[in-house]
Structures are given as structure tokens and as C-alpha cells.
Scaffold this motif. Structure first.
Motif, PDB file in Angstrom:
ATOM      1  N   UNK A 116       0.850  -1.188   0.000  1.00 55.67           N
ATOM      2  CA  UNK A 116       0.000   0.000   0.000  1.00 55.67           C
ATOM      3  C   UNK A 116       0.884   1.235   0.000  1.00 55.67           C
ATOM      4  N   UNK A 117       0.635   2.135  -0.939  1.00 57.85           N
ATOM      5  CA  UNK A 117       1.387   3.378  -1.021  1.00 57.85           C
ATOM      6  C   UNK A 117       0.604   4.473  -0.291  1.00 57.85           C
ATOM      7  N   UNK A 118       1.231   5.198   0.604  1.00 51.81           N
ATOM      8  CA  UNK A 118       0.547   6.334   1.244  1.00 51.81           C
ATOM      9  C   UNK A 118       0.136   7.369   0.196  1.00 51.81           C
ATOM     10  N   UNK A 119      -1.017   7.968   0.414  1.00 51.67           N
ATOM     11  CA  UNK A 119      -1.533   8.994  -0.497  1.00 51.67           C
ATOM     12  C   UNK A 119      -1.567  10.311   0.253  1.00 51.67           C
ATOM     13  N   UNK A 120      -0.935  11.347  -0.298  1.00 48.98           N
ATOM     14  CA  UNK A 120      -1.011  12.666   0.324  1.00 48.98           C
ATOM     15  C   UNK A 120      -1.573  13.654  -0.683  1.00 48.98           C
ATOM     16  N   UNK A 121      -1.725  14.895  -0.275  1.00 47.63           N
ATOM     17  CA  UNK A 121      -2.230  15.947  -1.151  1.00 47.63           C
ATOM     18  C   UNK A 121      -1.186  17.052  -1.229  1.00 47.63           C
TER      19      UNK A 121
END
Length: 274
Positions: A116-121
């Protein structure tokens, strides 16, 4: 009465390295018709002159060439060179798909689970670019995009533009059939292809400013679909529907690092972002 010089279907099948059943099938499909069929018994007879076509059919079928393609070839509608070129392309696409699948399997085995790849904005300001667009088959998207990037950098170099900024790729969410790809090279505002250069396919373009969901992927581009999975899953969890385009920013691009050291950002505009 049976014409002279013909051999029965069993003898002909043995010489052509195929089964009697296959010969019957090729007759039914109009690929290789017998020289003569006994009107009383329906028994098929062949001429030795047909052996060259039969052996060619056997070879092409072993390569996986579809029967309609072979029928068209034997009827004179498709030359052998064109047929083999198309087959080479098909096999290369299969190899690329298999390579990507093996890379994902390796990644899954190494992590014992789907990574799972972390998702940021992040907020991106408008990025002025020169761009090059092309259409490639979805099955060979990776090699096709790489060729387009090589052409972009070559065109930019000929236009005396700096080529040391990370390249961006712009892709649709759905990868069906043939896919339109746009590759971007950031440039100074107002910069563009040198004047008086006929034939250049470069055009001025831009990456729009806005808030973007981002996944940072480290490793082979073959495992990049895992990063897409994390990004698109985050949209689904938030009740959004990604419509595209998806952007890839090649921070550490092929040629600048080992395969394991590649670093790619995958981005998509947040719904309602400006």
C-alpha cells in the motif's frame, strides 16, 4: 475418378506435421482446401504441390497466428513480411505484459501482501511545458511512452531547450484499445521551440495548477500499477470518481538510476480542486 498424383489425407497430414483432424478443420475454414474430394465417400485427397502451404500453416499456427490472418496471407492479401512484423509486435506486447505481471508477483511475494502506497495531497503551481502527444496501444503503453519521451527530449534538444527538468507523462484513467499519451518537459514561461524549425511536433502546453492527490512510487516502472491501485482506491474510499488525466512525474527517471532506484510521482487532481 480420382485424378492422378494425389495422396490421401492421412499421408498428407503426416508430411505436413499436422493431424487429420486439423486438415479437415482447415478445409472447413477455407484455409487449405483439398485438391479433390471423392463425391461418393467425401474422402479428401491432396496434391504434393500443396505441401509448402501446409507446412507454412503448421509453422504459423505454432507461432499462434490466428487462422483468419493465415487465410488472408495464403489468399495473397497479406505479405509474409507484414504478417511476421505484426506477429513480432504481438509477441512483444505479450512479453511486456508478462514482464509486468512477473514484477508485480515479485513485489507481492517480497511483501507477503499487496503493498500500500501512502496517499497525500500537494499543491502544484502552473507548470509551463513543451509537450508531445501520441497514440499507443494500451498493451504496450510502457515502451510506447518511453519512445515518446525520447522523441520529446530529442526535439527539445534540437530546439535548444534545457532538458534537465523531470519529464511528466499524462495518461487517461481507462487503458482500453489505443491510448492517447502526452509527455511534457517543463520550460521557462514563454519558452518554446526555436523559431524557423519546420517539422517540429513540439507545442506549448502546461500542467494546470491545483490540489493533487499524490502517490510516490519507488522501484521498477513495471510495478507502477500498484501505485495506481493505491491512488484510485483512495478516491473510491472518499466517494470520488477519478476521471483523468493521471499524471506521472519521473523524478528519478530511467537512465538516471538503477531500476530499483527509480522514483515516480503519480498524481490526480482532487475533485473540485482549482
Amino acid at each position: 475418378m480420382r485424378p492422378e498424383g494425389l495422396v490421401g489425407i492421412g499421408t498428407f497430414a503426416d508430411a505436413a506435421r499436422m493431424t487429420v483432424r486439423a486438415l479437415r478443420h482447415y478445409h472447413d475454414e477455407g484455409v487449405l482446401r483439398p485438391a479433390w474430394v471423392d463425391p461418393r465417400t467425401g474422402y479428401r485427397w491432396y496434391s504434393w504441390d500443396q505441401l509448402a502451404d501446409a507446412l507454412r500453416i503448421t509453422t504459423l499456427r505454432e507461432l499462434g497466428v490466428p487462422l483468419p490472418t493465415i487465410r488472408d496471407h495464403l489468399a495473397g492479401g497479406l505479405g509474409l513480411r507484414d504478417l511476421l512484423a505484426a506477429e513480432r509486435g504481438r509477441l512483444r506486447r505479450q512479453i511486456e505484459q508478462a514482464r509486468r505481471a512477473l514484477a508485480v508477483i515479485d513485489a507481492l511475494e517480497a511483501g507477503a501482501d499487496i503493498p500500500h502506497h501512502p496517499v497525500d495531497t500537494i499543491r502544484i503551481g502552473r507548470v509551463e511545458t513543451v509537450a508531445l502527444a501520441g497514440v499507443v496501444p494500451a498493451a504496450e503503453l510502457g515502451p510506447g511512452a518511453a519512445r515518446l519521451i525520447d522523441r520529446l527530449l530529442d526535439e527539445a534538444d534540437r530546439a535548444s531547450l534545457p532538458t534537465d527538468e523531470p519529464v511528466w507523462g499524462e495518461y487517461p484513467v481507462r487503458l482500453d484499445g489505443r491510448v492517447r499519451v502526452v509527455v511534457h518537459l517543463p520550460v521557462a514561461p514563454g519558452a518554446g521551440p526555436a523559431a524557423g524549425r519546420p517539422g517540429s511536433a513540439l507545442r506549448r502546453d502546461a500542467i494546470p495548477a491545483g490540489d493533487y492527490a499524490r502517490v510516490v512510487h519507488e522501484g521498477s516502472l513495471a510495478t507502477l500499477p500498484l501505485a495506481y491501485r493505491s491512488l484510485l482506491t483512495s478516491f473510491a474510499a472518499a466517494g470520488g470518481t477519478p476521471s483523468g488525466p493521471v499524471l506521472e512525474r519521473y523524478v528519478e527517471a530511467p537512465g538516471g538510476a538503477s531500476d530499483d532506484g527509480l522514483r515516480t510521482e503519480v498524481l490526480h487532481r482532487r475533485p473540485g480542486a482549482r
